[in-house]
Design a protein around this motif. Structure first.
Motif, mmCIF file in Angstrom:
data_model
loop_
_atom_site.group_PDB
_atom_site.id
_atom_site.type_symbol
_atom_site.label_atom_id
_atom_site.label_comp_id
_atom_site.label_asym_id
_atom_site.label_seq_id
_atom_site.Cartn_x
_atom_site.Cartn_y
_atom_site.Cartn_z
ATOM 1 N N ALA A 321 0.838 -1.209 0.000
ATOM 2 C CA ALA A 321 0.000 0.000 0.000
ATOM 3 C C ALA A 321 0.869 1.253 0.000
ATOM 4 C CB ALA A 321 -0.921 0.003 1.222
ATOM 5 N N ASP A 322 0.259 2.350 -0.396
ATOM 6 C CA ASP A 322 0.855 3.672 -0.211
ATOM 7 C C ASP A 322 0.224 4.293 1.028
ATOM 8 O OD1 ASP A 322 2.229 3.316 -2.587
ATOM 9 O OD2 ASP A 322 0.726 4.379 -3.782
ATOM 10 N N VAL A 323 0.972 5.151 1.725
ATOM 11 C CA VAL A 323 0.421 5.842 2.885
ATOM 12 C C VAL A 323 0.799 7.316 2.807
ATOM 13 C CG1 VAL A 323 2.417 5.237 4.346
ATOM 14 C CG2 VAL A 323 0.259 5.934 5.415
ATOM 15 N N PHE A 324 -0.202 8.153 3.013
ATOM 16 C CA PHE A 324 0.048 9.597 3.067
ATOM 17 C C PHE A 324 -0.110 10.061 4.508
ATOM 18 C CE2 PHE A 324 -1.177 14.041 3.124
ATOM 19 C CZ PHE A 324 -0.159 14.607 2.369
ATOM 20 N N VAL A 325 0.895 10.792 5.009
ATOM 21 C CA VAL A 325 0.926 11.228 6.408
ATOM 22 C C VAL A 325 0.778 12.745 6.466
ATOM 23 C CG1 VAL A 325 2.200 11.145 8.575
ATOM 24 C CG2 VAL A 325 2.513 9.327 6.880
ATOM 25 N N THR A 326 -0.290 13.208 7.099
ATOM 26 C CA THR A 326 -0.484 14.638 7.306
ATOM 27 C C THR A 326 0.177 15.067 8.604
ATOM 28 O OG1 THR A 326 -2.125 16.422 7.484
ATOM 29 C CG2 THR A 326 -2.711 14.304 8.482
ATOM 30 N N VAL A 327 0.613 16.324 8.681
ATOM 31 C CA VAL A 327 1.291 16.816 9.887
ATOM 32 C C VAL A 327 0.301 17.234 10.965
ATOM 33 C CG1 VAL A 327 3.252 17.588 8.518
ATOM 34 C CG2 VAL A 327 1.458 19.233 9.109
ATOM 35 N N GLY A 328 -0.998 17.216 10.641
ATOM 36 C CA GLY A 328 -2.007 17.530 11.649
ATOM 37 C C GLY A 328 -2.118 19.006 11.960
ATOM 38 N N THR A 329 -2.929 19.299 12.970
ATOM 39 C CA THR A 329 -3.200 20.705 13.298
ATOM 40 C C THR A 329 -2.939 21.069 14.760
ATOM 41 O OG1 THR A 329 -5.529 20.235 13.807
ATOM 42 C CG2 THR A 329 -4.996 20.802 11.521
ATOM 43 N N GLY A 330 -2.798 20.069 15.643
ATOM 44 C CA GLY A 330 -2.687 20.356 17.071
ATOM 45 C C GLY A 330 -1.291 20.151 17.624
ATOM 46 N N MET A 331 -1.209 20.132 18.962
ATOM 47 C CA MET A 331 0.079 20.040 19.646
ATOM 48 C C MET A 331 -0.051 19.141 20.876
ATOM 49 S SD MET A 331 1.072 24.109 19.542
ATOM 50 C CE MET A 331 -0.551 24.602 20.148
ATOM 51 N N VAL A 332 1.023 18.428 21.165
ATOM 52 C CA VAL A 332 1.134 17.691 22.422
ATOM 53 C C VAL A 332 2.535 17.915 22.990
ATOM 54 C CG1 VAL A 332 -0.498 15.881 21.757
ATOM 55 C CG2 VAL A 332 1.924 15.563 21.306
ATOM 56 N N GLY A 333 2.694 17.613 24.281
ATOM 57 C CA GLY A 333 4.016 17.725 24.900
ATOM 58 C C GLY A 333 4.382 19.137 25.270
ATOM 59 N N VAL A 334 4.502 19.994 24.274
ATOM 60 C CA VAL A 334 4.798 21.410 24.475
ATOM 61 C C VAL A 334 3.829 22.226 23.629
ATOM 62 C CG1 VAL A 334 7.241 21.096 25.059
ATOM 63 C CG2 VAL A 334 6.568 21.332 22.662
ATOM 64 N N PRO A 335 3.470 23.430 24.066
ATOM 65 C CA PRO A 335 2.480 24.225 23.317
ATOM 66 C C PRO A 335 3.106 25.026 22.179
ATOM 67 C CG PRO A 335 3.041 25.365 25.330
ATOM 68 C CD PRO A 335 3.819 24.065 25.351
ATOM 69 N N PHE A 336 3.946 24.371 21.389
ATOM 70 C CA PHE A 336 4.663 25.058 20.319
ATOM 71 C C PHE A 336 4.586 24.270 19.018
ATOM 72 C CE2 PHE A 336 7.135 26.089 24.222
ATOM 73 C CZ PHE A 336 6.907 27.460 24.250
ATOM 74 N N ARG A 337 4.563 25.017 17.918
ATOM 75 C CA ARG A 337 4.853 24.468 16.594
ATOM 76 C C ARG A 337 5.912 25.361 15.970
ATOM 77 N NH1 ARG A 337 2.213 20.817 13.102
ATOM 78 N NH2 ARG A 337 0.557 19.660 14.138
ATOM 79 N N PHE A 338 6.945 24.724 15.405
ATOM 80 C CA PHE A 338 8.012 25.514 14.788
ATOM 81 C C PHE A 338 8.526 24.792 13.551
ATOM 82 C CE2 PHE A 338 12.504 26.762 14.288
ATOM 83 C CZ PHE A 338 12.319 28.119 14.089
ATOM 84 N N GLY A 339 8.365 25.419 12.412
ATOM 85 C CA GLY A 339 8.812 24.820 11.160
ATOM 86 C C GLY A 339 7.869 23.773 10.612
ATOM 87 N N VAL A 340 6.745 23.552 11.300
ATOM 88 C CA VAL A 340 5.759 22.560 10.854
ATOM 89 C C VAL A 340 4.364 23.135 11.084
ATOM 90 C CG1 VAL A 340 5.114 20.127 10.907
ATOM 91 C CG2 VAL A 340 7.361 20.813 11.767
#
Length: 350
Positions: A321-340
């Motif tokens: 199979a092929d699989v496509f992985v989205t980076v999602g919209t939320g956060m866990v662990g730390v309340p930050f997103r950087f570069g993603v």
């Protein structure tokens, strides 16, 4: 008054002004700190969690991050007034700017990306199908609040997909009012199909299956785990979470093979369990957050624990199979997103 006395008076006035400004900053810091601690404690009392202290500490990081704003302003003043050296001021200003961006700006910069995919170029679909893929909303401690959800809903409607799929991890120790928080999803102008992820299945986290099931049903989100949704030219199959031991696809070869399968499963490593089928299926997944915070070496080290097969984001080809992985919209662990940045992926199948 002699020149010496005048200079002393000016210096005294300047020192007094600096002290007054410092007192203002100290006061702002103190008020924000007290507010942050109070908010973290109150939010923890409304949160579905099996680790109240852990939830409180995570919420402290979320609310005390508001201290970054006065720190950012203070670094500018401290540099001009001489409280900090030039190098100190630049360092504090740069670090606080970076953290402000990762905490307050990037998490709301919802991108829309499009992937064009064909099961068989020799037999294209009669009409292209547009699927909006989102995952890892993680409504709870850090993300999935009204402002971000409204952005997501508006951007999905702008794309006019045929339907929306949510690849799990709806929650991250949510508050009791989950059904109310998801109410805005009723504004999406397309059917919504969903499966759960490891955080929804208590891996890790509290047992919120009943809370989530109620929130989805009252907001017209269809849970399709272990179910098939038939479309004219393909079938959509919901697959349970891998870490929860629900990713059973042994019956897929027994199903009609006259049209391809689109598999919806939270963890992309589930692709290794896909049996050989007549038509190579496409799996849509999330789970990895694309790393969430992109840092040299450290992110790659963490990702090895998130995905044993090395999935991060984008399209991967595997044996069956092929699989496509989205980076999602939320956060866990730390309340930050950087570069993603949070992303809605439009999968256009033709």
């Amino acid at each position: 008054m002699s020149s010496y006395e005048k200079i002393n008076k000016i210096c005294g006035d300047l020192n007094m002004n600096v002290l007054n400004v410092l007192n203002v900053f100290y006061g702002v810091f103190a008020v924000l700190a007290v507010w942050g601690i109070a908010q973290a404690w109150l939010s923890q009392t409304r949160t579905e969690t099996i680790h109240p202290i852990k939830a409180f500490i995570h919420l402290l990081a979320f609310y005390l991050s508001y201290l970054l704003w006065p720190l950012w302003i203070f670094s500018l003043y401290a540099g001009f007034s001489g409280i900090f050296s030039q190098h100190q001021a630049i360092f504090v200003f740069s670090l606080s700017s970076l953290l402000i961006y990762a905490r307050f700006i990037e998490p709301h910069m919802v991108l829309v990306k499009t992937l064009h995919y064909q099961f068989n170029p020799q037999q294209p679909f009669k009409r292209p199908v547009r699927i909006a893929l989102i995952a890892d909303l993680h409504i709870g401690l850090f993300s999935g609040h009204e402002r971000q959800l409204k952005i997501i809903v508006d951007k999905i409607n702008q794309q006019q997909p045929d339907f929306v799929v949510v690849a799990g991890d709806w929650t991250y120790e949510p508050e009791h009012k989950l059904a109310d928080e998801l109410k805005i999803l009723q504004n999406i102008q397309a059917p919504i199909y969903s499966v759960t992820g490891n955080h929804d299945e208590q891996y890790p986290g509290p047992p919120i299956q009943d809370l989530l099931s109620h929130a989805l049903s009252v907001n017209k989100v269809l849970d399709i785990e272990a179910q098939i949704v038939e479309f004219e030219e393909f079938n959509l199959v919901g697959v349970g979470d891998l870490w929860a031991g629900k990713a059973d696809m042994r019956n897929l070869p027994e199903l009609p093979q006259d049209k391809p399968f689109i598999l919806l499963s939270h963890n992309p490593d589930t692709v290794e369990m896909v049996p050989e089928l007549a038509i190579r299926p496409l799996m849509l997944s999330g789970h990895t957050h694309g790393g969430q915070v992109q840092l040299p070496w450290l992110t790659d080290y963490v990702m090895k624990k998130v995905s044993i097969l090395g999935h991060k984001r984008g399209l991967y080809q595997h044996t069956h199979a092929d699989v496509f992985v989205t980076v999602g919209t939320g956060m866990v662990g730390v309340p930050f997103r950087f570069g993603v940045p949070p992303t809605i992926d439009i999968i256009e199948i033709s």
